[in-house]
Design a protein around this motif. Structure first.
Motif, PDB file in Angstrom:
ATOM      1  N   THR A   5       8.887  -2.957   1.651  1.00 39.04           N
ATOM      2  CA  THR A   5       8.396  -4.280   1.266  1.00 39.04           C
ATOM      3  C   THR A   5       6.880  -4.342   1.395  1.00 39.04           C
ATOM      4  OG1 THR A   5      10.454  -5.296   2.017  1.00 39.04           O
ATOM      5  CG2 THR A   5       8.554  -6.750   1.781  1.00 39.04           C
ATOM      6  N   ILE A   6       6.370  -3.807   2.494  1.00 40.45           N
ATOM      7  CA  ILE A   6       4.919  -3.799   2.716  1.00 40.45           C
ATOM      8  C   ILE A   6       4.230  -3.009   1.611  1.00 40.45           C
ATOM      9  CG2 ILE A   6       3.080  -2.962   4.245  1.00 40.45           C
ATOM     10  CD1 ILE A   6       5.074  -3.546   6.589  1.00 40.45           C
ATOM     11  N   LYS A   7       4.752  -1.820   1.331  1.00 43.58           N
ATOM     12  CA  LYS A   7       4.142  -0.968   0.307  1.00 43.58           C
ATOM     13  C   LYS A   7       4.183  -1.640  -1.062  1.00 43.58           C
ATOM     14  CE  LYS A   7       4.005   3.722  -1.357  1.00 43.58           C
ATOM     15  NZ  LYS A   7       4.469   5.075  -1.205  1.00 43.58           N
ATOM     16  N   GLY A   8       5.302  -2.268  -1.393  1.00 44.50           N
ATOM     17  CA  GLY A   8       5.448  -2.933  -2.680  1.00 44.50           C
ATOM     18  C   GLY A   8       4.522  -4.124  -2.847  1.00 44.50           C
ATOM     19  N   ASN A   9       4.165  -4.750  -1.742  1.00 42.12           N
ATOM     20  CA  ASN A   9       3.304  -5.939  -1.777  1.00 42.12           C
ATOM     21  C   ASN A   9       1.948  -5.652  -1.120  1.00 42.12           C
ATOM     22  OD1 ASN A   9       5.257  -7.742  -2.921  1.00 42.12           O
ATOM     23  ND2 ASN A   9       6.314  -7.651  -0.965  1.00 42.12           N
ATOM     24  N   TRP A  10       1.483  -4.421  -1.228  1.00 37.28           N
ATOM     25  CA  TRP A  10       0.285  -4.012  -0.503  1.00 37.28           C
ATOM     26  C   TRP A  10      -0.919  -4.901  -0.789  1.00 37.28           C
ATOM     27  CZ3 TRP A  10      -0.840  -1.995   3.774  1.00 37.28           C
ATOM     28  CH2 TRP A  10      -2.119  -1.547   4.057  1.00 37.28           C
ATOM     29  N   LYS A  11      -1.149  -5.223  -2.046  1.00 35.32           N
ATOM     30  CA  LYS A  11      -2.320  -6.047  -2.381  1.00 35.32           C
ATOM     31  C   LYS A  11      -2.264  -7.390  -1.658  1.00 35.32           C
ATOM     32  CE  LYS A  11      -4.030  -4.010  -6.517  1.00 35.32           C
ATOM     33  NZ  LYS A  11      -5.048  -3.165  -6.018  1.00 35.32           N
ATOM     34  N   GLN A  12      -1.073  -7.975  -1.564  1.00 33.49           N
ATOM     35  CA  GLN A  12      -0.930  -9.244  -0.850  1.00 33.49           C
ATOM     36  C   GLN A  12      -1.019  -9.050   0.663  1.00 33.49           C
ATOM     37  OE1 GLN A  12       1.271  -8.137  -3.204  1.00 33.49           O
ATOM     38  NE2 GLN A  12       0.881  -9.554  -4.871  1.00 33.49           N
ATOM     39  N   MET A  13      -0.637  -7.885   1.149  1.00 32.24           N
ATOM     40  CA  MET A  13      -0.613  -7.615   2.587  1.00 32.24           C
ATOM     41  C   MET A  13      -2.004  -7.287   3.152  1.00 32.24           C
ATOM     42  SD  MET A  13       2.534  -8.104   3.261  1.00 32.24           S
ATOM     43  CE  MET A  13       2.471  -7.691   4.961  1.00 32.24           C
ATOM     44  N   THR A  14      -2.937  -6.945   2.285  1.00 25.08           N
ATOM     45  CA  THR A  14      -4.244  -6.511   2.786  1.00 25.08           C
ATOM     46  C   THR A  14      -4.944  -7.587   3.614  1.00 25.08           C
ATOM     47  OG1 THR A  14      -5.299  -7.083   0.681  1.00 25.08           O
ATOM     48  CG2 THR A  14      -4.629  -4.787   0.986  1.00 25.08           C
ATOM     49  N   GLY A  34      -0.891   1.285   0.920  1.00 21.65           N
ATOM     50  CA  GLY A  34       0.445   0.997   1.418  1.00 21.65           C
ATOM     51  C   GLY A  34       1.145   2.141   2.114  1.00 21.65           C
TER      52      GLY A  34
END
Length: 65
Positions: A5-14, A34
Motif C-alpha cells: 500500500t505504501i509503495k503504491g501510494n508513494w507520492k501521497q506518502m512522501t 517506495g
C-alpha cells in the motif's frame, strides 16, 4: 499499513515520510520510490544511526494508525 500500500501510494506518502524524517530531501524520496530497503538506508545515512535502529523506526512508522 502494509508496504504494498505504501509503495503504491508513494507520492501521497512522501509528506508523512518528510514529517517523520525531516532530514530526507525530495531527491532522497525520489530515489527511494517506495522501496523499503532504500528508505531504511537513507534514514541510516542521513541520521547516522545503525541499520537496526533505522529498521525499528520504519517498522513503527508502518504500524502507526
Amino acid at each position: 499499513m502494509n508496504w504494498d500500500t505504501i509503495k503504491g501510494n508513494w507520492k501521497q506518502m512522501t509528506g508523512s515520510v518528510k514529517e517523520q524524517w525531516g532530514k530526507l530531501t525530495d531527491d532522497d524520496l525520489t530515489v527511494i520510490e517506495g522501496r523499503r530497503e532504500q528508505l531504511v538506508g537513507q534514514i541510516q545515512e542521513r541520521y547516522g544511526i545503525a541499520k537496526d535502529e533505522a529498521e525499528a523506526q520504519v517498522k513503527a512508522w508502518e504500524n502507526r494508525p
